[in-house]
Scaffold this motif. Structure first.
Motif, PDB file in Angstrom:
ATOM      1  N   GLY A  25      52.478  32.864  38.659  1.00  0.00           N
ATOM      2  CA  GLY A  25      53.255  31.654  38.866  1.00  0.00           C
ATOM      3  C   GLY A  25      52.475  30.360  38.799  1.00  0.00           C
ATOM      4  O   GLY A  25      52.978  29.314  39.197  1.00  0.00           O
ATOM      5  N   ARG A  26      51.251  30.387  38.293  1.00  0.00           N
ATOM      6  CA  ARG A  26      50.465  29.162  38.202  1.00  0.00           C
ATOM      7  C   ARG A  26      49.886  29.009  36.798  1.00  0.00           C
ATOM      8  O   ARG A  26      49.702  29.985  36.069  1.00  0.00           O
ATOM      9  CB  ARG A  26      49.360  29.117  39.255  1.00  0.00           C
ATOM     10  CG  ARG A  26      48.392  30.244  39.167  1.00  0.00           C
ATOM     11  CD  ARG A  26      47.493  30.355  40.398  1.00  0.00           C
ATOM     12  NE  ARG A  26      46.806  31.622  40.311  1.00  0.00           N
ATOM     13  CZ  ARG A  26      45.497  31.749  40.235  1.00  0.00           C
ATOM     14  NH1 ARG A  26      44.728  30.709  40.290  1.00  0.00           N
ATOM     15  NH2 ARG A  26      44.950  32.945  40.137  1.00  0.00           N
ATOM     16  N   ILE A  27      49.651  27.764  36.450  1.00  0.00           N
ATOM     17  CA  ILE A  27      49.075  27.412  35.152  1.00  0.00           C
ATOM     18  C   ILE A  27      47.848  26.555  35.418  1.00  0.00           C
ATOM     19  O   ILE A  27      47.920  25.572  36.150  1.00  0.00           O
ATOM     20  CB  ILE A  27      50.071  26.606  34.290  1.00  0.00           C
ATOM     21  CG1 ILE A  27      51.346  27.402  34.035  1.00  0.00           C
ATOM     22  CG2 ILE A  27      49.419  26.197  32.973  1.00  0.00           C
ATOM     23  CD1 ILE A  27      52.447  26.577  33.383  1.00  0.00           C
ATOM     24  N   THR A  28      46.716  26.930  34.815  1.00  0.00           N
ATOM     25  CA  THR A  28      45.501  26.131  34.912  1.00  0.00           C
ATOM     26  C   THR A  28      45.119  25.706  33.508  1.00  0.00           C
ATOM     27  O   THR A  28      44.968  26.555  32.621  1.00  0.00           O
ATOM     28  CB  THR A  28      44.349  26.929  35.559  1.00  0.00           C
ATOM     29  OG1 THR A  28      44.770  27.350  36.865  1.00  0.00           O
ATOM     30  CG2 THR A  28      43.101  26.085  35.671  1.00  0.00           C
ATOM     31  N   PHE A  50      41.723  34.356  37.446  1.00  0.00           N
ATOM     32  CA  PHE A  50      42.803  35.128  36.844  1.00  0.00           C
ATOM     33  C   PHE A  50      42.228  36.491  36.453  1.00  0.00           C
ATOM     34  O   PHE A  50      41.464  36.587  35.510  1.00  0.00           O
ATOM     35  CB  PHE A  50      43.355  34.408  35.607  1.00  0.00           C
ATOM     36  CG  PHE A  50      44.040  33.111  35.926  1.00  0.00           C
ATOM     37  CD1 PHE A  50      45.416  33.056  36.083  1.00  0.00           C
ATOM     38  CD2 PHE A  50      43.307  31.937  36.072  1.00  0.00           C
ATOM     39  CE1 PHE A  50      46.050  31.865  36.375  1.00  0.00           C
ATOM     40  CE2 PHE A  50      43.927  30.736  36.372  1.00  0.00           C
ATOM     41  CZ  PHE A  50      45.307  30.700  36.518  1.00  0.00           C
ATOM     42  N   ASN A  51      42.625  37.524  37.204  1.00  0.00           N
ATOM     43  CA  ASN A  51      42.088  38.861  36.977  1.00  0.00           C
ATOM     44  C   ASN A  51      43.198  39.899  37.026  1.00  0.00           C
ATOM     45  O   ASN A  51      43.448  40.461  38.074  1.00  0.00           O
ATOM     46  CB  ASN A  51      41.013  39.175  38.008  1.00  0.00           C
ATOM     47  CG  ASN A  51      40.311  40.481  37.733  1.00  0.00           C
ATOM     48  OD1 ASN A  51      40.478  41.081  36.682  1.00  0.00           O
ATOM     49  ND2 ASN A  51      39.523  40.932  38.697  1.00  0.00           N
ATOM     50  N   PRO A  52      43.834  40.184  35.941  1.00  0.00           N
ATOM     51  CA  PRO A  52      43.810  39.562  34.619  1.00  0.00           C
ATOM     52  C   PRO A  52      44.853  38.461  34.532  1.00  0.00           C
ATOM     53  O   PRO A  52      45.789  38.429  35.320  1.00  0.00           O
ATOM     54  CB  PRO A  52      44.177  40.716  33.694  1.00  0.00           C
ATOM     55  CG  PRO A  52      45.158  41.510  34.499  1.00  0.00           C
ATOM     56  CD  PRO A  52      44.668  41.406  35.938  1.00  0.00           C
ATOM     57  N   PRO A  53      44.749  37.585  33.550  1.00  0.00           N
ATOM     58  CA  PRO A  53      45.781  36.579  33.352  1.00  0.00           C
ATOM     59  C   PRO A  53      46.969  37.190  32.612  1.00  0.00           C
ATOM     60  O   PRO A  53      46.819  38.170  31.892  1.00  0.00           O
ATOM     61  CB  PRO A  53      45.091  35.532  32.472  1.00  0.00           C
ATOM     62  CG  PRO A  53      44.105  36.327  31.685  1.00  0.00           C
ATOM     63  CD  PRO A  53      43.637  37.429  32.609  1.00  0.00           C
TER      64      PRO A  53
END
Length: 193
Positions: A33-36, A6-9
């Protein structure tokens, strides 16, 4: 194994699920669109937040105030739903990218296969910030501005301290079901029984 980068989140926070004394701690990164979501220990959250603050103090001491070192508004929202554990964190790494003026946080999955294969003479060198993830581990890598890193650290320390209050006599966490304090030789007043 994948590198969740994530760059940036859009959002990067530490949070918990459960009641004090029985909480599960998460690092959660959101973006594109994603969650970690990665599970880790309370001590890891506290150590990461403390080290971020120390890193930024050192950067300021050596190079002056970095650009974008304005603390962002506090994020008090709960973790994004659904909360699905992607992996359990074993190793945390922290670095400063002077060229981009970013704090880099890397969380690597605990390698349970390495514990089985561990031979004292043949220890595997742990590689952090590599382009590709290690063969047996997922990796979460997040790039934060200094302000976003400070905001993350502040929230993380609040999350850690929001647990059970400490006993005023022995300093151990009070259990909602009762607390047998060693300083009272196991004596509990009838009102607590």
């Amino acid at each position: 194994m994948p590198v969740f980068q994530f760059n940036p989140p859009e959002r990067f926070v530490a949070g918990t699920v459960g009641q004090p004394g029985d909480r599960t701690f998460f690092l959660q990164a959101v973006g594109e669109g994603r969650i970690t979501s990665a599970v880790l220990e309370k001590a890891q959250v506290e150590a990461l937040a403390t080290r971020i603050e120390e890193l930024l103090e050192e950067v300021h001491r050596r190079f002056g105030s970095p650009p974008e070192d304005v603390v962002e508004p506090e994020d008090e929202d709960p973790l994004e739903q659904p909360i699905e554990q992607d992996f359990r964190v074993g190793t945390l790494a922290l670095a400063w990218d002077a060229e981009a003026a970013r704090v880099i946080i890397e969380a690597q999955e605990i390698d349970e296969t390495a514990a089985e294969d561990l031979v004292e003479d043949d220890e595997e060198e742990l590689e952090v910030f590599a382009e590709e993830a290690p063969a047996h581990r997922d990796v979460l890598r997040v790039y934060l501005t200094p302000g976003a890193a400070r905001a993350f650290a502040a929230r993380a320390l609040k999350v850690v301290s929001a647990g059970r209050p400490d006993c005023p006599l022995c300093g151990r966490p009070l259990d909602p079901a009762g607390h047998v304090c060693p300083r009272q030789n196991g004596y509990r007043p009838d009102s607590l029984v």
